[in-house]
Design a protein around this motif. Sequence first.
Motif, PDB file in Angstrom:
ATOM      1  N   ARG A 110       8.336 -74.439  -5.071  1.00  0.00           N
ATOM      2  CA  ARG A 110       8.297 -73.298  -5.984  1.00  0.00           C
ATOM      3  C   ARG A 110       7.359 -73.586  -7.139  1.00  0.00           C
ATOM      4  NH1 ARG A 110      13.531 -70.437  -8.893  1.00  0.00           N
ATOM      5  NH2 ARG A 110      12.405 -68.720  -9.853  1.00  0.00           N
ATOM      6  N   ALA A 111       6.418 -72.696  -7.401  1.00  0.00           N
ATOM      7  CA  ALA A 111       5.429 -72.892  -8.455  1.00  0.00           C
ATOM      8  C   ALA A 111       5.725 -71.943  -9.617  1.00  0.00           C
ATOM      9  CB  ALA A 111       4.027 -72.638  -7.910  1.00  0.00           C
ATOM     10  N   ARG A 112       5.012 -72.159 -10.712  1.00  0.00           N
ATOM     11  CA  ARG A 112       5.124 -71.239 -11.833  1.00  0.00           C
ATOM     12  C   ARG A 112       4.721 -69.837 -11.404  1.00  0.00           C
ATOM     13  NH1 ARG A 112       2.506 -73.416 -17.487  1.00  0.00           N
ATOM     14  NH2 ARG A 112       4.095 -74.927 -18.059  1.00  0.00           N
ATOM     15  N   SER A 113       5.343 -68.863 -12.030  1.00  0.00           N
ATOM     16  CA  SER A 113       4.987 -67.480 -11.771  1.00  0.00           C
ATOM     17  C   SER A 113       3.569 -67.208 -12.276  1.00  0.00           C
ATOM     18  CB  SER A 113       5.968 -66.555 -12.494  1.00  0.00           C
ATOM     19  OG  SER A 113       5.454 -65.248 -12.596  1.00  0.00           O
ATOM     20  N   PRO A 114       2.800 -66.349 -11.592  1.00  0.00           N
ATOM     21  CA  PRO A 114       1.479 -65.962 -12.110  1.00  0.00           C
ATOM     22  C   PRO A 114       1.558 -65.289 -13.474  1.00  0.00           C
ATOM     23  CG  PRO A 114       1.713 -65.329  -9.806  1.00  0.00           C
ATOM     24  CD  PRO A 114       3.072 -65.764 -10.268  1.00  0.00           C
ATOM     25  N   ARG A 115       2.748 -64.842 -13.866  1.00  0.00           N
ATOM     26  CA  ARG A 115       2.922 -64.224 -15.181  1.00  0.00           C
ATOM     27  C   ARG A 115       3.220 -65.257 -16.265  1.00  0.00           C
ATOM     28  NH1 ARG A 115       3.882 -58.573 -14.333  1.00  0.00           N
ATOM     29  NH2 ARG A 115       4.949 -58.334 -16.331  1.00  0.00           N
ATOM     30  N   ASP A 116       3.256 -66.520 -15.881  1.00  0.00           N
ATOM     31  CA  ASP A 116       3.428 -67.600 -16.853  1.00  0.00           C
ATOM     32  C   ASP A 116       2.040 -68.084 -17.267  1.00  0.00           C
ATOM     33  OD1 ASP A 116       4.000 -69.842 -18.328  1.00  0.00           O
ATOM     34  OD2 ASP A 116       5.480 -70.638 -16.918  1.00  0.00           O
ATOM     35  N   LEU A 117       1.602 -67.698 -18.450  1.00  0.00           N
ATOM     36  CA  LEU A 117       0.258 -67.998 -18.930  1.00  0.00           C
ATOM     37  C   LEU A 117       0.248 -69.130 -19.956  1.00  0.00           C
ATOM     38  CD1 LEU A 117      -1.144 -64.360 -19.382  1.00  0.00           C
ATOM     39  CD2 LEU A 117      -0.906 -65.728 -17.313  1.00  0.00           C
ATOM     40  N   ARG A 118       1.303 -69.909 -20.000  1.00  0.00           N
ATOM     41  CA  ARG A 118       1.305 -71.045 -20.922  1.00  0.00           C
ATOM     42  C   ARG A 118       0.297 -72.090 -20.455  1.00  0.00           C
ATOM     43  NH1 ARG A 118       7.435 -72.669 -20.748  1.00  0.00           N
ATOM     44  NH2 ARG A 118       6.966 -72.232 -18.546  1.00  0.00           N
ATOM     45  N   PRO A 119      -0.331 -72.802 -21.378  1.00  0.00           N
ATOM     46  CA  PRO A 119      -1.409 -73.721 -21.002  1.00  0.00           C
ATOM     47  C   PRO A 119      -0.885 -74.978 -20.322  1.00  0.00           C
ATOM     48  CG  PRO A 119      -0.947 -73.896 -23.341  1.00  0.00           C
ATOM     49  CD  PRO A 119      -0.111 -72.752 -22.843  1.00  0.00           C
ATOM     50  N   GLY A 120      -1.804 -75.671 -19.623  1.00  0.00           N
ATOM     51  CA  GLY A 120      -1.486 -76.978 -19.087  1.00  0.00           C
ATOM     52  C   GLY A 120      -1.481 -77.098 -17.584  1.00  0.00           C
ATOM     53  N   ILE A 121      -1.420 -75.979 -16.851  1.00  0.00           N
ATOM     54  CA  ILE A 121      -1.286 -76.046 -15.400  1.00  0.00           C
ATOM     55  C   ILE A 121      -2.480 -75.372 -14.729  1.00  0.00           C
ATOM     56  CG2 ILE A 121       0.154 -75.500 -13.415  1.00  0.00           C
ATOM     57  CD1 ILE A 121       1.476 -77.409 -15.333  1.00  0.00           C
ATOM     58  N   PRO A 122      -3.227 -76.099 -13.880  1.00  0.00           N
ATOM     59  CA  PRO A 122      -4.311 -75.481 -13.125  1.00  0.00           C
ATOM     60  C   PRO A 122      -3.758 -74.784 -11.884  1.00  0.00           C
ATOM     61  CG  PRO A 122      -4.181 -77.786 -12.560  1.00  0.00           C
ATOM     62  CD  PRO A 122      -3.112 -77.547 -13.599  1.00  0.00           C
ATOM     63  N   ASP A 123      -4.621 -74.151 -11.116  1.00  0.00           N
ATOM     64  CA  ASP A 123      -4.217 -73.515  -9.859  1.00  0.00           C
ATOM     65  C   ASP A 123      -4.389 -74.527  -8.736  1.00  0.00           C
ATOM     66  OD1 ASP A 123      -3.669 -71.981  -7.686  1.00  0.00           O
ATOM     67  OD2 ASP A 123      -5.102 -70.379  -8.143  1.00  0.00           O
ATOM     68  N   ALA A 124      -3.297 -75.190  -8.374  1.00  0.00           N
ATOM     69  CA  ALA A 124      -3.373 -76.235  -7.348  1.00  0.00           C
ATOM     70  C   ALA A 124      -3.645 -75.665  -5.962  1.00  0.00           C
ATOM     71  CB  ALA A 124      -2.081 -77.043  -7.337  1.00  0.00           C
ATOM     72  N   THR A 125      -3.463 -74.345  -5.779  1.00  0.00           N
ATOM     73  CA  THR A 125      -3.749 -73.758  -4.468  1.00  0.00           C
ATOM     74  C   THR A 125      -5.246 -73.746  -4.170  1.00  0.00           C
ATOM     75  OG1 THR A 125      -3.904 -71.479  -5.294  1.00  0.00           O
ATOM     76  CG2 THR A 125      -1.709 -72.282  -4.680  1.00  0.00           C
ATOM     77  N   LEU A 126      -6.070 -74.001  -5.180  1.00  0.00           N
ATOM     78  CA  LEU A 126      -7.512 -74.046  -4.947  1.00  0.00           C
ATOM     79  C   LEU A 126      -7.944 -75.362  -4.308  1.00  0.00           C
ATOM     80  CD1 LEU A 126      -8.813 -72.489  -8.290  1.00  0.00           C
ATOM     81  CD2 LEU A 126      -8.464 -71.357  -6.092  1.00  0.00           C
ATOM     82  N   VAL A 127      -7.063 -76.360  -4.322  1.00  0.00           N
ATOM     83  CA  VAL A 127      -7.389 -77.639  -3.689  1.00  0.00           C
ATOM     84  C   VAL A 127      -7.424 -77.452  -2.176  1.00  0.00           C
ATOM     85  CG1 VAL A 127      -6.640 -80.027  -3.344  1.00  0.00           C
ATOM     86  CG2 VAL A 127      -6.352 -78.931  -5.579  1.00  0.00           C
ATOM     87  N   ASP A 128      -8.466 -77.940  -1.532  1.00  0.00           N
ATOM     88  CA  ASP A 128      -8.598 -77.864  -0.081  1.00  0.00           C
ATOM     89  C   ASP A 128      -7.463 -78.678   0.560  1.00  0.00           C
ATOM     90  OD1 ASP A 128      -9.262 -78.266   2.612  1.00  0.00           O
ATOM     91  OD2 ASP A 128     -11.406 -78.235   2.209  1.00  0.00           O
TER      92      ASP A 128
END
Length: 483
Positions: A110-128
């Motif tokens: 389970r990942a952070r919601s896309p509506r959570d805009l707090r700083p510190g977390i990149p989009d790990a789904t972009l990793v191949d």
Amino acid sequence: MSRTTRHVHLALGEVASAPEVVDAVVGQIAAGALGDGDWLPATRALAAQTGLSRGTIVRAYDELAAAGFIATRAGSGTRVSDGAGQAARAGARTRGRPEPAEPAPPEPGRARSPRDLRPGIPDATLVDEKAWRRAVRAAAGASLVGVNPWEEPSANLWRELRGHLRRHRGLQAADPLLFDSSRSAVAALCAAFCAEGAIGAGDGAGGAVAFHHEDPGYRGALLMAREAGLDVHFHPAEAEGLDAARLGRRRSIVFVTPAHQYPLGHRMSVERRVALVRWARETGSLIIEDDYDGEYRYGVAPLPALATLPGAEGHVAYVGTSSKSVAPDLRVAWCVAPEYLRRELRRWLAVHRRGPSALPAEALAAFIADGAMNRHLSRAARVYSDRRARLVAALRAELADEVAEAVEIVGVEAGLHLCVLTPGVDDDALVEALAGDGWRVRALSSQATRFAVSGVILNYSRLPGGGAREFAAAFAEHVRALG
């Protein structure tokens, strides 16, 4: 006088398993039916009495013995231990008591919601994923025997980081020390600087070493400085970066994030970079350059890392991390430090054991060696740039009136977040109002100690295009209501 003991016949009632036998025996001890020193039936006899297998009774006796309720002597039998009655009446048991209502475990993956805009977390789904799995398999295939990450860090990661830092940040012949986080690296640098400069945290003039910090600024570094007992000095964050003229002539530590000031997002100008390095050289001070998201910049020329400037050698410690480039889960960071601090830094690592774990370190090394890191950074920069542009455009469209004319968007040239300044608005109330709509953001004032700025920090790394318009509309509505 010897104590009288007795052989007892256990009336355990209906029992169907080893745990039920254990609970029944402890219950009888607590009730006084079994006293300290009483002999218990042999396992075969109790098995015949209860109708259970002897193996079940043996497991029950083993659990009772491990918890200290009974003692078994070879060839003599089993009896209740001294003090067992008092322990049982006090509530001691062999197993923890079950919770009245067991909470549901976290959902896997389970990942952070896309509506959570707090700083510190990149989009790990972009990793191949294929490339990352390949890197993890390579790491898992390496032997872990004898690995000592705080004294013998990954040679593979050390070698690959040298090339990565040379290609991406211009650091030639870097000799990185490996940590589990940038915060650990800052703590180690504070301790090493104090140890090398004077006894304890003294600066040689009877006071604590000064630690200069921009405000608003990164609270993690501030926490490490305070834990080290340093004398913290706050300076207002400026668009051009920290002004060395504010720092005085005392030998000190300065913490900066020049590629993308946290949290306001300013990029330190070349002039102030040069002036800061010159000041450090003249005063014998240390600059900690936290390059937490320096790989990402949009439509602007790269500015040199402080550590690459003339005169920086011996005065700038460069700190980097995989938290923003890949994912915080890795817990891998690095520090390129002045030579005179390296012995104390290694000692700190050995004492505090804050090096990265071997498996993620080896996986990151394989990921870099395969060229997957370069491909990932290139792809992620394109995606983040697009999401940033969509959010900025949406905010400007929704705030294009006289009511919101004081609102300013800053920090858009680099990194994974931007800030929206909202003078005259209670940013805590704004955060609360947005939370009512399901949006989570961070108040700028929460990152300040002396020089508070009203506004919000917005991490756009995982925000899809449609979400930008929806957020901007909600944001503008609440700014007008609170302004």
